[in-house]
Design an enzyme around this catalytic site. Structure first.
Site, PDB file in Angstrom:
ATOM      1  N   ARG A 230     124.175  29.972  70.454  1.00  0.00           N
ATOM      2  CA  ARG A 230     125.072  31.110  70.327  1.00  0.00           C
ATOM      3  C   ARG A 230     124.949  31.988  71.569  1.00  0.00           C
ATOM      4  O   ARG A 230     123.859  32.200  72.100  1.00  0.00           O
ATOM      5  CB  ARG A 230     124.726  31.950  69.079  1.00  0.00           C
ATOM      6  CG  ARG A 230     125.180  31.317  67.771  1.00  0.00           C
ATOM      7  CD  ARG A 230     126.683  31.424  67.614  1.00  0.00           C
ATOM      8  NE  ARG A 230     127.166  30.864  66.368  1.00  0.00           N
ATOM      9  CZ  ARG A 230     127.600  29.616  66.219  1.00  0.00           C
ATOM     10  NH1 ARG A 230     127.568  28.785  67.249  1.00  0.00           N
ATOM     11  NH2 ARG A 230     128.056  29.190  65.062  1.00  0.00           N
ATOM     12  N   GLU A 259     133.481  35.145  75.107  1.00  0.00           N
ATOM     13  CA  GLU A 259     134.217  33.898  75.303  1.00  0.00           C
ATOM     14  C   GLU A 259     135.696  34.131  75.005  1.00  0.00           C
ATOM     15  O   GLU A 259     136.018  34.806  74.017  1.00  0.00           O
ATOM     16  CB  GLU A 259     133.652  32.806  74.391  1.00  0.00           C
ATOM     17  CG  GLU A 259     132.191  32.484  74.680  1.00  0.00           C
ATOM     18  CD  GLU A 259     131.618  31.393  73.771  1.00  0.00           C
ATOM     19  OE1 GLU A 259     132.370  30.877  72.917  1.00  0.00           O
ATOM     20  OE2 GLU A 259     130.423  31.062  73.907  1.00  0.00           O
ATOM     21  N   HIS A 277     131.702  25.986  75.594  1.00  0.00           N
ATOM     22  CA  HIS A 277     131.440  25.909  74.158  1.00  0.00           C
ATOM     23  C   HIS A 277     131.921  24.566  73.595  1.00  0.00           C
ATOM     24  O   HIS A 277     132.750  24.500  72.680  1.00  0.00           O
ATOM     25  CB  HIS A 277     132.116  27.064  73.415  1.00  0.00           C
ATOM     26  CG  HIS A 277     131.418  27.423  72.132  1.00  0.00           C
ATOM     27  ND1 HIS A 277     131.328  28.694  71.669  1.00  0.00           N
ATOM     28  CD2 HIS A 277     130.763  26.659  71.217  1.00  0.00           C
ATOM     29  CE1 HIS A 277     130.669  28.719  70.519  1.00  0.00           C
ATOM     30  NE2 HIS A 277     130.316  27.485  70.229  1.00  0.00           N
TER      31      HIS A 277
END
Length: 524
Positions: A230, A259, A277
């Protein structure tokens, strides 16, 4: 019924939904656009890009379910959803293999400088002598978090001949040893001992910034860092300094504070490997996530039991007589774990059902108890689907005892392992929960967000000391009970308080009353 797919979902998942529902795929909406659009929808399916917060939920007049096609749920306001009666579910098993494999891929790419070598070769350069990497074999790898993904990463890295150490306060040393991993008590000590760190923790207030300046300095000039868990677990400003000033050798990130990333200064560094990601971005993981959440949405909209629900919203698959007892069983499980010291449970826990409740099939209550037992000591959401598997991995066995006899209450639920015994019941037409046993002592109190329990040798003045120390600390007592085995024997103070009791205050009380055990329980 109408379903909104607000983030990219696999074709297989959309197809499953479209067989039953009116499906709109509208990705990339801003928050304002989502608020304006969501009112007619009965369900919304998201991944990580869309946030379902209290404002969105307030505009969702018909919403019955929020489904996250993945494991994490940090982009869903679960308390706000629960308050509005909206079920929240995820796909808890969908991407763990893909995520573990990606972490290993990042580690190897960083160690051998593969992205840098690839880019230079495409530019016509042949930098064979310059682009020296490091071998993983023989290195000490520190795994932060031995949940399902962390365990899979550790198992895969063992094939490279590394020495594995780990930080995870909820895993026993015995279980870690069976995995071939040595437990280390603090993150800083892991960084001091390890050549490579790989992070597999959830993002919580306790873990945010868990890798900061001191940890990066401890890792040292040859250290490598991987974060595929994370964003926010690593202090990005400190990491930038560490990479530019040579505190560590390199880092690999799949996740970031914000993000999409934009113009992060980290992306200009040659000793950083970065991916956008991609941990769950495999065909297999996306197909599994899409079809799992589609099936969950169908169950929820049919009013049926949803195994992957992470908030307590039980549908038609559970006997009506049992539904009110499911939150009670989960609360008792959380209390049982807290009274055991908040550590990972192993061995056998017996769940006893006495009275009218024993006439029903209690499987759903066992699952609720497991969620409570495990929910505060593992790093992933515990659902009705994965609770039995997590328990098996941790060598916890749940046994059941039922009896239609009950002396004092219509129905009771008891959790028991050794001298750790908690029990509860429901009272009145509103089914209000009551604790009736704690550590085996008889009590009668309503569970509260903040509770404290003290065991000590019965003698005069103890209650006054406890109340006085809490008063000095500004902690208000909402209710208090005292129980004992016999005069001069072991006694218990059980209380509900209005706020968290600071750790130093607990230690002070324990010393002042010569407590044999003391626990603060926070069920927030």
């Amino acid at each position: 019924m109408k379903v909104l797919v607000a983030d990219a979902l696999s074709e297989a998942g959309v197809d499953v939904l479209a067989q039953r529902f009116d499906v709109d795929v509208r990705t990339g909406m801003s928050k304002d656009e989502l608020i304006a659009a969501i009112a007619p929808y009965d369900a919304v399916v998201i991944r990580s890009a869309t946030f379902i917060d209290a404002d969105v939920l307030a505009a969702a007049d018909n919403l019955k379910v929020v489904a996250r096609a993945g494991i994490g749920l940090d982009n869903v306001d679960i308390p706000a959803a629960t308050a509005r009666g909206v079920l929240v579910c995820n796909a808890p098993q969908s991407n763990i293999i893909s995520a573990a494999e990606h972490a290993v891929a990042l580690l190897l790419s960083m160690a051998r400088r593969i992205p840098e070598a690839d880019a230079s070769l495409r530019e016509g350069q042949w930098l064979r002598s310059k682009l020296k990497g490091v071998e993983v074999a023989g290195k000490t790898v520190g795994v932060l978090g031995l949940g399902r993904i962390g365990t899979l990463v550790a198992q895969r890295l063992m094939a490279f001949g590394v020495h594995l150490i780990a930080y995870d306060p909820y895993v026993t040393a015995e279980r870690a040893a069976r995995l071939g991993v040595e437990l280390v008590p603090t993150v800083l000590e892991v960084c001091e001992q390890a050549d490579i760190i790989t992070i597999h923790l959830p993002k919580t207030p306790e873990t945010t910034g868990i890798i900061s300046k001191s940890e990066l300095l401890a890792l040292g000039p040859n250290g490598l860092l991987v974060n595929a868990a994370r964003g926010g677990l690593v202090d990005e400003a400190a990491l930038h300094t560490a990479l530019t000033e040579g505190w560590i050798r390199g880092a690999a990130l799949d996740v970031f504070d914000n993000e999409p990333v934009g113009d992060s200064p980290l992306l200009g560094l040659p000793n950083l490997v970065a991916t956008p990601h991609l941990g769950a971005s495999t065909d297999e993981a996306q197909d599994k996530a899409g079809t799992q959440v589609a099936e969950a949405v169908a169950l929820a909209l049919d009013g049926e039991f949803v195994p992957s629900a992470v908030n307590v919203e039980i549908g038609g698959g559970i006997p009506e007589a049992l539904k009110p007892y499911m939150p009670l069983a989960e609360t008792l499980g959380r209390l049982f774990t807290a009274l055991g010291g908040g550590k990972e449970m192993t061995g056998e826990v017996c769940v006893e059902y006495h009275g009218r409740i024993a006439e029903e099939t209690v499987d759903a209550l066992n699952l609720s108890a497991l969620r409570g037992l495990l929910g505060d000591v593992v790093h992933e959401p515990v659902t009705f689907v994965n609770a039995p598997l997590i328990a098996k991995e941790r060598e916890m066995q749940l046994s059941t005892l039922t009896s239609t006899d009950s002396q004092d209450y219509v129905s009771t639920v008891t959790l028991r392992a050794g001298d750790n015994v908690v029990a509860g019941t429901l009272v009145g037409h509103a089914h209000k929960p009551r604790l009736i046993k704690v550590w085996g002592f008889d009590v009668d109190m309503e569970p509260a967000e903040h509770m404290a329990f003290f065991r000590y040798t019965d003698r005069p003045g103890v209650v006054g000391v406890v109340g006085g120390r809490l008063g000095d600390a500004g902690v208000n007592i909402a209710s208090m009970q005292v129980g004992r085995t016999d005069s001069g024997g072991e006694a218990l103070v059980a209380m509900a308080v209005d706020s968290v009791i600071p750790a130093d205050v607990l230690s002070d009380i324990a010393q002042a009353i010569d407590a044999t055990a003391i626990r603060a329980v926070n069920l927030t």
